[in-house]
Each structure stands twice: as C-alpha cells, then as structure tokens.
Scaffold this active site. Structure first.
Site, short mmCIF file in Angstrom:
data_model
loop_
_atom_site.label_atom_id
_atom_site.label_comp_id
_atom_site.label_asym_id
_atom_site.label_seq_id
_atom_site.Cartn_x
_atom_site.Cartn_y
_atom_site.Cartn_z
N ASP A 1 45.89 -21.38 -8.22
CA ASP A 1 44.90 -21.18 -7.15
C ASP A 1 44.39 -19.75 -7.15
OD1 ASP A 1 45.28 -23.84 -5.62
OD2 ASP A 1 47.32 -23.06 -5.80
N GLU B 1 45.12 -25.20 -14.21
CA GLU B 1 43.66 -25.24 -14.34
C GLU B 1 43.10 -23.99 -15.00
OE1 GLU B 1 41.50 -26.61 -10.94
OE2 GLU B 1 39.81 -25.30 -11.35
#
Lengths: 186, 376
Positions: free
Chosen positions: B15, B267
């Site tokens: 994140d 990610e």
C-alpha cells in the site's frame, strides 16, 4: 440501511433526496480481500439511468417501500404484468425490470415494489431453479466443479456452470450475482 | 494544484509502496503540492530510509509526509486521493463537505487485469448524506482503465544501467557483492514452494546466486542455513544464498534490472518486475476463497498477449501457476526445469512484454488527465 453487497435488483436506494431503483448489481473482488459493487440505477424522479460503484461494505440507505407478493403473468409490450392472490394486476415497465428479466418465467413468485403508489420494480427470490437448455457436452472425469463452462437457460441468460452439467439439468442460480449455486436433483 | 493522498498500511509494503511512488511522481513530474498521510510510518521508513517514524510532519522526495493517527485536522486539498478504499477520517470528510468548492475525491484502487475493471473505472460513488462524490480510479492493462504506474524516466534509466557494465559492477559492490554469472532475486510471501525450488537450484549444473532482502522467507530460508541479517550467506551445491538489506524503491529497481530473473510479490514490486523487462514470477497476494487465482489468470492472459503460447511463454506462465499453487499447475521443479530449458527465449519474451505494456498509459498521467477533466 444495507451494505452495498446486500443490495438486490429491485431495491430502491436513496442519496440525499434522490431515489434510485437498482436495475443491475455486479460484485467484484478487488485486492487484499476488498470488494466493490457496481450498480446500474434508475433515478425515480427524473428517470435517467446511471452507473455507480460502491465499496461492498458501504452502508446504503434503502427506502422501505410498500410491496406485494405476486406472480408473473404476461408481457404486454412495454409492460410486464404481475398478479396478486386477489387477481389484481400490476404493471412494471420493461426498463425497470433490470436483470430480473434474466430469470423471469410464467408464474414466477416475486414481489412488486411500489413508489408513490406506482409499481416501479420487481424483487425476485434470492435464488431460482432453472433448466439448462444448452451447454457443451459434459467433460468426462472432471467432477471438481472448478472448471466452468457457459450454459443457457430458457430466457437466453448465460450462467457459468461446472463442466459436469448437461442439457436438461436443473440448476439453482443466485439471482443477485447470476452465479450457479448447485445442481438440483429430481 | 494541491493533493492529499491517504494511505493505510494493511500489511507489508504494497500500500505505502504504491502511494509513495505515486506521490513522488505527481510532485516531480507535474509540480503538484502533495501531502501523503500515512498511518504507519514505521513500515514506511523501511522503504524510505531517513524518514523519522515519530515526526508528525516532514518532507521527503518533494512530498510532505504527515503521520495519520486519528482525526487529522487539516484543510482538505483540491484533490483528495483515498488509496485502496482506506476510508478517510470522518472529520476530514466533514470538512470536504463544508468546502465552498467540494474537493475532487478519488478512490485509487488495486491493480487488476480482470475485465470488470474496465466496467468500473471512472464511475462515481455518491456520499450518503454529504454533497460529495467519490470517483473510482482503477489502474489496469488496457486503454479503458487508468493505466500502469511508470515514471517518465524509468525505462531510460533501466536501459542506461543495463548498457553500462561498469555501473553494474559498482552496483554489486554497493551491496557488498562481486558480480556473478547468474543472479536471481527473491521477494515472496510465506507459503511459497521454496524447498522444492531451492533443491532444484542447488542441483543445477551452473552456479547461481539467489539474493533475498531482509524480512523475506526467514523461516523457510533458516532451514537452508541462511540467517536473517543482511550480509549473511550460505552455499548449497552451485547455489549461493545471500541476504541483503531491504531496498528502497530506486535500489529495488536496480536489483530487478541486475538480476536474470526475479520472484516478486504484491502489486508494486510486481509492476516493477514487469518494467525491468526480465523474466519474473509474480507471487500474488493470497486471498480468501482463492479469489487471487482469477486475478493471476487474468494477468497471465494479458501477459501472454495476442500471439498465444510459444514454448517460452508457456514455461513462464506454468512457473507462475506452479509458484502460486493454482489447480492443475505442474510441480515447481518440473516448471523450473521447463523455464530453464530456454533462457534466451524467456528473456526475449519478458523484454518484449515490458516494451508492449510501456506503450500504454502511465497511471499517474491517466490520473492527472482524469482530474483535469473532472475539474473543468
């Protein structure tokens, strides 16, 4: 209030002073176990359609409206006609039926929802049982249920079903997600 | 233009990794005033050396960094970016609702290659009782999505690094290592099929060095005798296992460029591995009900591209499926051997796919365009 992931086609929701009937819902899993719900909505005051997306755990103001238990009777273009136990008829515009059309068949028990005294939408049971009218032949040996293939039901709606399902099989379908739940015996 | 980016660290570095990269890019390439509100500066400091995890407000990389612990009483910026649905503080949202011109509120979502992303990208979400709208921005692999994060200078820097042998030698020295014939990097989650893979690497005829940043696979690699501290190393047959410090983002890019193949997770690292143009394996974040399997398959579909499966492509895809334990995947040893059978083709394929995706929109550029359209 309902969580966005609990919303169903036919529910009427409210933002500020605008009321919308839900025509379609699509639940999507994002990253890290988060999810969103895409809604196709019709504004009940000005009649235009819109698409919006909400976090699945977002609390949404659902308007509790008058509703009646009915069964589907017939289609008189552009209205779908439903009848209650006293044979009173209620008409719902085709445009307001949304994804309920995917599962509609004669005699289907459902609820008509009223807004300002007008029948504005239909809420289906959470699941329906439908017969597969077409799918590719079953794959021998694969009984895991993890490999999916498309199957058509009598309305023309396509559902992803396990590879072992065959034409003539009856399957239970989740009317909110349009997803296969299980094969029904008998 | 002033931007506020909110980041809640769920776990690991993904994140804050995405938010930190985006914040710096918006500041550096567009000249925006960016404030990054982060609720876990301890984790942030691990990928941003020099950050003071106790400071309420500080600057780094051209960005103002605020500690987000509680209600955060600040005037909202013109553009408010809620990353990954992290939920803004109520006080802040109320202030947005009172503003004479409502800020543009964007929810920057997780990257996914699935088709539904195109249907949801750019859609609004109305607030229940305030005159506010949140716009959902989905990064993605197609023109109908927000694009993939990629700094304007990234590929030039990569190519310059790869073209200069001396720079590479200096890079390895900066890690306390000599250049080696063949290097792999490993940055994975728990549950990876490491034992079987490492056994294959150790038995390989050619020597190979596996570089592992601190904090990765501690328990699994302890079984192979590798300590958790940076600088430790151990030899098994032709396999040399080396532990290095956790890298900052530019440092991690160089590691990905310098290695012949990279195993990456989450990610941000996954995308950096794609841009490295080297063969890579994505260890996708495991989700409940196996939801990650569909996400990985969707990516693999796009990664393979229109040309379909050649041997190298098939091997690359099979290895990722095996690593992530997908149904029907080959075992990791067989998948690795298939991948090793055509190293040149695999390298060529990875470079070509990086080039292909670099032809798409950069997500920061896509975001800025989206913002300008909405503010018109």
């Amino acid at each position: 209030m309902k969580l966005a992931q609990e919303l169903r086609v036919g529910n009427v929701i409210k933002f500020n002073n605008d009321a919308y009937v839900i025509l379609r819902t699509e639940y999507n899993r994002g990253g890290r176990n988060a999810a969103t719900v895409r809604l196709k909505l019709k504004n009940l005051l000005i009649g235009n359609n819109t698409e919006q997306v909400y976090k699945a755990d977002e609390k949404i103001d659902v308007i509790v409206l008058e509703r009646k238990e009915v069964s589907y009777s017939y289609f008189a273009d552009p209205m779908y006609v439903f009848m209650d136990a006293e044979y009173a008829q209620y008409e719902v515009e085709k445009e307001n039926m949304g994804d309920a059309l995917n599962f509609l068949e004669d005699g289907l028990a459902c609820e008509v929802v009223f807004y300002d005294g007008r029948a504005i939408s239909v809420e289906l049971p959470s699941s329906v049982v439908r017969e597969i009218v077409y799918t590719e032949p079953a794959v021998r040996g694969d009984t895991s249920g993890k490999v999916l293939k498309p199957a058509k039901i009598n309305t023309g709606f396509e559902v992803q079903v396990p590879a072992f399902c065959e034409i003539g099989d009856k399957i239970e379908i989740d009317t909110a997600s349009g997803e296969y739940r299980n094969r029904v015996k008998g | 233009m002033k931007w506020d980016i909110f980041c809640s660290v769920v776990d690991n570095y993904g994140d804050i990794g995405v938010c930190w990269r985006l914040a710096r890019q918006l500041a550096a390439e567009y000249g925006f005033e960016v404030r990054l509100m982060c609720d876990d500066l301890q984790v942030f400091a691990r990928i941003c050396p020099g950050l003071d995890a106790t400071a309420a407000c500080q600057r780094a990389g051209g960005v103002e960094i605020r500690r987000w612990d509680g209600e955060l009483h600040v005037a909202p910026a013109q553009v408010v970016l809620e990353s990954f649905g992290c939920r803004l503080p109520e006080v802040y949202v109320e202030a947005m609702g009172r503003a004479s011109a409502a800020p543009l509120w964007i929810n920057f979502e997780y990257l996914s290659a699935e088709n539904w992303v195109e249907r949801c990208h750019g859609l609004p979400s109305r607030h229940g009782h305030l005159p506010l709208v949140t716009w959902f921005f989905y990064p993605g692999f197609t023109a109908a999505t927000g694009g993939l994060l990629r700094e304007a200078h990234l590929l030039r820097e990569r190519d310059a690094f790869l073209a200069d042998r001396e720079v590479q030698v200096q890079y390895w020295r900066s890690l306390g290592l000599a250049p080696a014939a063949r290097n792999l990097s490993l940055f994975c989650y728990g549950g990876a099929p490491l034992d079987a893979w490492l056994a294959e690497l150790a038995a390989a005829p050619q020597p190979l060095r596996l570089i592992v940043p601190e904090g990765v696979a501690n328990a699994e690699l302890a079984r192979w005798g590798l300590a958790v501290q940076a600088g430790s190393s151990v030899q098994h047959g032709g396999l040399s296992l080396v532990r290095i410090g956790l890298q900052d983002q530019p440092g991690y890019d160089r590691l990905l460029w310098a290695c012949d193949m990279n195993v990456v997770r989450g990610e941000d690292s996954f995308l950096r591995a794609l841009w490295a143009g080297r063969p890579f394996c994505w260890h996708i974040y495991p989700q409940q009900d196996g939801a990650h399997a569909a996400k990985l398959e969707a990516f693999l579909g796009r990664y393979l591209g229109e040309a379909g499966e050649g041997l190298a492509r098939a091997a690359a895809v099979a290895f990722m499926r095996a690593w992530n334990g997908l149904d029907g995947a080959p075992d990791i040893a067989a998948a690795w051997r298939a991948l090793q059978a055509q190293p040149a083709e695999c390298a060529q394929f990875a470079a070509a796919r990086a080039q292909h995706f670099a032809g798409g929109t950069d997500a920061a550029a896509g975001l800025v365009k989206f913002v300008r359209e909405k503010l018109q």
